[in-house]
Design a protein around this motif. Structure first.
Motif, PDB file in Angstrom:
ATOM      1  N   SER B  66       0.823  -1.213   0.000  1.00  0.00           N
ATOM      2  CA  SER B  66       0.000   0.000   0.000  1.00  0.00           C
ATOM      3  C   SER B  66       0.859   1.267   0.000  1.00  0.00           C
ATOM      4  O   SER B  66       0.371   2.346  -0.295  1.00  0.00           O
ATOM      5  CB  SER B  66      -0.955   0.000   1.198  1.00  0.00           C
ATOM      6  N   PHE B  67       2.161   1.134   0.318  1.00  0.00           N
ATOM      7  CA  PHE B  67       3.049   2.302   0.296  1.00  0.00           C
ATOM      8  C   PHE B  67       3.486   2.673  -1.122  1.00  0.00           C
ATOM      9  O   PHE B  67       4.061   3.737  -1.329  1.00  0.00           O
ATOM     10  CB  PHE B  67       4.324   2.029   1.112  1.00  0.00           C
ATOM     11  N   LEU B  68       3.255   1.775  -2.072  1.00  0.00           N
ATOM     12  CA  LEU B  68       3.767   2.002  -3.428  1.00  0.00           C
ATOM     13  C   LEU B  68       3.184   3.283  -4.011  1.00  0.00           C
ATOM     14  O   LEU B  68       1.965   3.463  -4.042  1.00  0.00           O
ATOM     15  CB  LEU B  68       3.412   0.807  -4.321  1.00  0.00           C
ATOM     16  N   ALA B  69       4.069   4.155  -4.471  1.00  0.00           N
ATOM     17  CA  ALA B  69       3.600   5.395  -5.108  1.00  0.00           C
ATOM     18  C   ALA B  69       2.958   5.048  -6.435  1.00  0.00           C
ATOM     19  O   ALA B  69       3.414   4.139  -7.139  1.00  0.00           O
ATOM     20  CB  ALA B  69       4.784   6.328  -5.309  1.00  0.00           C
ATOM     21  N   LYS B  70       1.873   5.746  -6.767  1.00  0.00           N
ATOM     22  CA  LYS B  70       1.183   5.421  -8.021  1.00  0.00           C
ATOM     23  C   LYS B  70       0.945   6.661  -8.861  1.00  0.00           C
ATOM     24  O   LYS B  70      -0.202   7.048  -9.110  1.00  0.00           O
ATOM     25  CB  LYS B  70      -0.141   4.712  -7.705  1.00  0.00           C
ATOM     26  N   PRO B  71       2.028   7.306  -9.315  1.00  0.00           N
ATOM     27  CA  PRO B  71       1.821   8.470 -10.183  1.00  0.00           C
ATOM     28  C   PRO B  71       1.241   8.046 -11.528  1.00  0.00           C
ATOM     29  O   PRO B  71       1.500   6.937 -12.003  1.00  0.00           O
ATOM     30  CB  PRO B  71       3.236   9.042 -10.336  1.00  0.00           C
ATOM     31  N   GLU B  72       0.440   8.932 -12.115  1.00  0.00           N
ATOM     32  CA  GLU B  72      -0.201   8.648 -13.410  1.00  0.00           C
ATOM     33  C   GLU B  72       0.835   8.438 -14.513  1.00  0.00           C
ATOM     34  O   GLU B  72       1.825   9.173 -14.577  1.00  0.00           O
ATOM     35  CB  GLU B  72      -1.106   9.821 -13.802  1.00  0.00           C
ATOM     36  N   GLY B  73       0.586   7.463 -15.357  1.00  0.00           N
ATOM     37  CA  GLY B  73       1.387   7.312 -16.565  1.00  0.00           C
ATOM     38  C   GLY B  73       2.826   6.864 -16.341  1.00  0.00           C
ATOM     39  O   GLY B  73       3.648   6.954 -17.241  1.00  0.00           O
ATOM     40  N   VAL B  74       3.134   6.418 -15.140  1.00  0.00           N
ATOM     41  CA  VAL B  74       4.500   5.950 -14.860  1.00  0.00           C
ATOM     42  C   VAL B  74       4.427   4.456 -14.562  1.00  0.00           C
ATOM     43  O   VAL B  74       3.600   4.025 -13.761  1.00  0.00           O
ATOM     44  CB  VAL B  74       5.092   6.703 -13.647  1.00  0.00           C
ATOM     45  N   PRO B  75       5.244   3.655 -15.221  1.00  0.00           N
ATOM     46  CA  PRO B  75       5.179   2.215 -14.948  1.00  0.00           C
ATOM     47  C   PRO B  75       5.633   1.879 -13.528  1.00  0.00           C
ATOM     48  O   PRO B  75       6.407   2.609 -12.927  1.00  0.00           O
ATOM     49  CB  PRO B  75       6.138   1.609 -15.973  1.00  0.00           C
ATOM     50  N   ARG B  76       5.090   0.785 -13.012  1.00  0.00           N
ATOM     51  CA  ARG B  76       5.507   0.302 -11.694  1.00  0.00           C
ATOM     52  C   ARG B  76       6.005  -1.130 -11.863  1.00  0.00           C
ATOM     53  O   ARG B  76       5.640  -1.801 -12.810  1.00  0.00           O
ATOM     54  CB  ARG B  76       4.316   0.309 -10.733  1.00  0.00           C
ATOM     55  N   TYR B  77       6.808  -1.565 -10.909  1.00  0.00           N
ATOM     56  CA  TYR B  77       7.369  -2.903 -11.033  1.00  0.00           C
ATOM     57  C   TYR B  77       7.193  -3.707  -9.758  1.00  0.00           C
ATOM     58  O   TYR B  77       7.251  -3.162  -8.653  1.00  0.00           O
ATOM     59  CB  TYR B  77       8.865  -2.830 -11.342  1.00  0.00           C
ATOM     60  N   LEU B  78       7.002  -5.009  -9.959  1.00  0.00           N
ATOM     61  CA  LEU B  78       7.128  -5.945  -8.849  1.00  0.00           C
ATOM     62  C   LEU B  78       8.386  -6.765  -9.124  1.00  0.00           C
ATOM     63  O   LEU B  78       8.545  -7.307 -10.216  1.00  0.00           O
ATOM     64  CB  LEU B  78       5.908  -6.869  -8.752  1.00  0.00           C
ATOM     65  N   VAL B  79       9.280  -6.800  -8.157  1.00  0.00           N
ATOM     66  CA  VAL B  79      10.510  -7.574  -8.320  1.00  0.00           C
ATOM     67  C   VAL B  79      10.546  -8.629  -7.228  1.00  0.00           C
ATOM     68  O   VAL B  79      10.343  -8.322  -6.050  1.00  0.00           O
ATOM     69  CB  VAL B  79      11.757  -6.661  -8.229  1.00  0.00           C
ATOM     70  N   CYS B  80      10.782  -9.861  -7.648  1.00  0.00           N
ATOM     71  CA  CYS B  80      10.873 -10.937  -6.670  1.00  0.00           C
ATOM     72  C   CYS B  80      12.341 -11.148  -6.307  1.00  0.00           C
ATOM     73  O   CYS B  80      13.184 -11.349  -7.182  1.00  0.00           O
ATOM     74  CB  CYS B  80      10.286 -12.218  -7.253  1.00  0.00           C
ATOM     75  N   ASN B  81      12.618 -11.085  -5.032  1.00  0.00           N
ATOM     76  CA  ASN B  81      13.980 -11.261  -4.549  1.00  0.00           C
ATOM     77  C   ASN B  81      14.246 -12.754  -4.334  1.00  0.00           C
ATOM     78  O   ASN B  81      13.874 -13.318  -3.315  1.00  0.00           O
ATOM     79  CB  ASN B  81      14.157 -10.473  -3.253  1.00  0.00           C
TER      80      ASN B  81
END
Lengths: 338, 446
Positions: B66-81
């Motif tokens: 829920s802390f993930l920033a969600k600016p418009e039009g910017v990709p987000r990533y999930l990375v598995c460690n």
């Protein structure tokens, strides 16, 4: 704008300013030391941990203290932040530890090192360290490698601040040196043996906080405190260089040319290799006057600079001195930082 | 044995293939999420489950999401460690090699929840065979329409890549991992900015451990509330423990959090006691970085209560009498173990793995190793025992990333609990350096 309290002194700085720069705005003895942070180099800082400070209150909104000491050079201020530097025994204690760590693998060869007298680590250790060591084991040494005709690399002295890496990244097109290896075996090197060859390569000498990168044209010529720095400039044909330099004189000879540095040892204008290495005659330059060097610096031991006395700010000058000053006004040459 | 959520079907023949995995209820979580839930609802379920990061720090996963920033039009990533390299920890390797589709399913559900269009699994370089297993499974998932464009007709698209590291422990630190994934030297970054704001390619990124991501699958299948019913207090659900060392039955155990440590070590259902009928001497409960505890303190807390396999119970008493659950690398040591040698061995590892970026860790880890080497080999002095504690203290908390703490904690804890053994090494260097010699308290020699 954010208002913070640094060592009990209130200062107001724009949002996003780092704690270190807020402290520099106050100036004087409260400024934390910085061995790796370098304002003109983007991304520098956070590595040497010399500038750790205690944040006693995070912000006006959330006045809880930060759990760990923070690197003041990379931590932005918050409105209402309370920072302790010289007022916190914990900070001073940790700083002592940092000096000890840095000196584990840094040779104490100051007597033969060209950086002595203007070395950040020397100052840092003098101000914050202890005079003994608890380290008994063998120290790390490196094979000498040649990185070109102008710059001498003494890897053994390197404290891995990464400044020269950022300099090469941000000033030149193709960086050929970097950090190789890992942990206490990391070293600055060119992979595979390569020479650093570009018009701005000399600037890595100025940013180096220790004597790991020194000027080959100046090696072993003179101790820095026997030379006199004069600010000078010339019309430089290089598009990125405006030719504003400091010349280091011994008698009538220009022994060395460096970029001009501010009181924190930071270069404001980068200079090209032609200005630095090839123009070593007074005739090449238009002299502006003595460069300001801090009174506490060992470079000032030559007392080359005329005292700068301003009767307007010193209220209680004896009458005789005031009369004397009126008859023989101090030379106004250069001034602070030219 | 308690309920298993992750490894229930681990022994089914061919479970690593898409078909068999699907037949045993696989990809139900993805179907449920994509067809019936909004991304926010998926995050809410994970929050409700109380799932805590399984990589070591134990930070609540739902909150991290829920802390993930969600600016418009910017990709987000999930990375598995998946850069599991902590000595004593080998649960992720097991999970990925046996149940690759479980991780992929978790990645799809997680990426959907976070709105990631591209996700990465950063795997430890040494696990090349696992990388091949994962790549094969990913190809199967693409072929079955669970990855790629418009998954299950939901309009959601996801590309998943596996990227191998080059064999550096430090790349398990999330920001060093991101640097490495970007193709740079694996140096941890200065924080702030945190990855949730500026992570991979300076985009908002969530980095989660393999097991955390896999745990999202049972959470979505049964609901977060059901998951939260398992476990004790704030330690909900099940967790994989990789038990190793001097145990009769070392291996991977999936436990409902809350099992007494004593039962885990001695019950025949789990580790089956200490091998060769010997006595337990000490336990490192959560991978080599956490403080070591002697037998008395690992079985019972200082207050005399039973120590449980939960985040809270293991850290009961702080570092004075407690430890941490960490990553679940449970290392048991019998009475013939030399604690000084073991401490030196751990510190040799951290010396080798320090990235060398910040001064306390770069210089301090090497110093620790050298002094401990001296102590172990009979050349130490009483002063050296205090010296290692002091050096550990100078590193701890003053570094860029937690590797400094990881190097300092085991040393400080070993001296804290086994000081007499260190002193014996100093006082009796001849005996201590004989092969197999071990201190057994009050000057008794083997």
């Amino acid at each position: 704008m954010a208002k913070i309290t640094f060592d009990g002194i209130e200062v107001e700085v724009p949002d996003g300013t780092t704690i270190l720069n807020a402290a520099r705005k106050i100036g004087g003895g409260v400024v934390p030391p910085a061995m790796c942070y370098y304002t003109p180099l983007k991304g520098s800082g956070g590595k040497c941990r010399a500038c750790l400070v205690r944040v006693a209150a995070g912000s006006a909104k959330d006045p809880r203290p930060m759990p760990k000491l923070v690197a003041s050079c990379i931590t932005p201020v918050q409105d209402g932040m309370v920072v302790e530097n010289t007022t916190s025994p914990q900070v001073l204690d940790v700083r002592k530890g940092i000096v000890e760590m840095l000196l584990i693998n840094h040779p104490l060869d100051c007597p033969v090192c060209d950086q002595a007298g203007e070395c950040d680590l020397q100052n840092f250790a003098f101000e914050h360290g202890v005079s003994t060591t608890r380290y008994e084991e063998e120290r790390r040494t490196f094979e000498k490698i040649d990185i070109g005709p102008y710059v001498q690399l003494h890897m053994t002295r390197c404290i891995l601040c990464y400044r020269c890496v950022y300099t090469a990244d941000q000033l030149t097109d193709g960086r050929v040196h970097g950090v190789l290896g890992r942990g206490d075996a990391s070293e600055i090197g060119t992979y595979i043996e390569n020479i650093i060859d570009n018009d701005f390569s000399g600037n890595v000498i100025d940013v180096c906080p220790v004597g790991a990168l020194t000027d080959k044209t100046w090696r072993f010529k003179q101790r820095v405190w026997f030379t006199k720095p004069m600010n000078a400039h010339r019309e430089c044909s290089h598009e990125k260089c405006n030719g504003h330099v400091t010349l280091w004189y011994k008698g009538k000879d220009v022994l060395r040319v460096t970029a001009r540095k501010d009181e924190y040892g930071e270069v404001k204008e980068w200079i090209c290799n032609e200005c630095r290495f090839d123009k070593k005659e007074t005739a090449d330059w238009i002299i502006e006057g003595p460069a300001h060097v801090d009174r506490s610096s060992v470079v000032s031991q030559g007392h080359y600079e005329l005292p700068v006395i301003n009767p307007q700010v010193i209220a209680d000058l004896p009458e005789s001195t005031v009369r004397d000053l009126q008859q023989n006004p101090p030379l106004k040459l250069g001034g602070f930082n030219g | 044995m308690g309920r298993k959520l992750l490894t229930e079907h681990v022994n089914v023949e061919g479970i690593e293939t898409f078909e068999v995995y699907r037949k045993h209820g696989g990809y139900r979580a993805v179907e449920k999420a994509l067809k019936t839930m909004t991304p926010e609802e998926v995050v809410d379920e994970v929050k409700k489950s109380g799932l805590r990061g399984r990589g070591g720090a134990g930070f609540p996963t739902g909150m991290k999401w829920s802390f993930l920033a969600k600016p418009e039009g910017v990709p987000r990533y999930l990375v598995c460690n998946a850069d599991e390299s902590e000595p004593g920890t080998f649960k992720d390797r097991y999970l990925m090699s046996k149940l690759p589709h479980l991780l992929i399913e978790g990645m799809i559900a997680g990426s959907y929840a976070l709105g990631a269009r591209t996700s990465y699994i950063y795997i430890r370089g040494e696990l090349l065979y696992v990388l091949r297993i994962l790549e094969k499974a990913i190809a199967e998932a693409y072929a079955a329409g669970f990855l790629g464009e418009n998954i299950l007709g939901s309009g959601y698209s996801l590309d998943l890549y596996v990227h191998p590291g080059a064999g550096a422990y430090i790349c398990g630190e999330e920001t060093a991992l991101l640097e490495s994934l970007e193709g740079k030297r694996g140096n941890p970054r200065n924080k702030p900015p945190f990855p949730a704001v500026q992570g991979l390619y300076a985009r908002p990124t969530v980095v989660n451990n393999v097991e955390s991501i896999a745990s999202v699958v049972p959470i979505l299948n049964d609901g977060g509330d059901e998951y939260a019913k398992l476990g004790v207090g704030k330690s909900t659900g099940t967790k994989l423990f990789s038990a190793c060392g001097h145990l009769n039955k070392p291996g991977i155990y999936e436990l409902e959090l809350g099992l007494p440590v004593e039962e885990f070590i001695y019950s025949d259902e789990y580790c089956g006691g200490i091998w060769k009928g010997r006595e337990l001497k000490a336990v490192v409960a959560g991978g080599s970085s956490v403080p070591i505890l002697p037998k008395e303190l690992i079985l019972k807390t200082a207050a005399g209560e039973n120590r449980l396999m939960t985040y809270e119970s293991l850290s009961d008493g702080g570092f004075v009498t407690g430890t941490m659950l960490g990553s679940g690398g449970f290392i048991a040591m019998d009475e013939t173990t030399c604690i000084v040698k073991n401490t030196w061995n751990f510190s040799r590892f951290y010396h080798h793995e320090s990235c060398g970026q910040c001064s306390p860790c770069r210089e301090g880890t090497g110093w620790l190793e050298k002094v401990l080497h001296r102590l172990e080999h009979g050349h130490g002095s009483m002063h050296d025992i205090d010296l290692v504690v002091s050096v550990a203290k100078q590193i701890e908390g003053n570094t860029i990333c937690p590797l400094g703490e990881a190097a300092a904690w085991p040393v400080a804890a070993a001296v804290r609990h086994f000081r007499d053994e260190f002193e014996w090494h100093v006082k009796h260097p001849k005996e201590a350096t004989q092969p197999g010699a071990v201190y057994r308290g009050a000057g008794v020699l083997v």
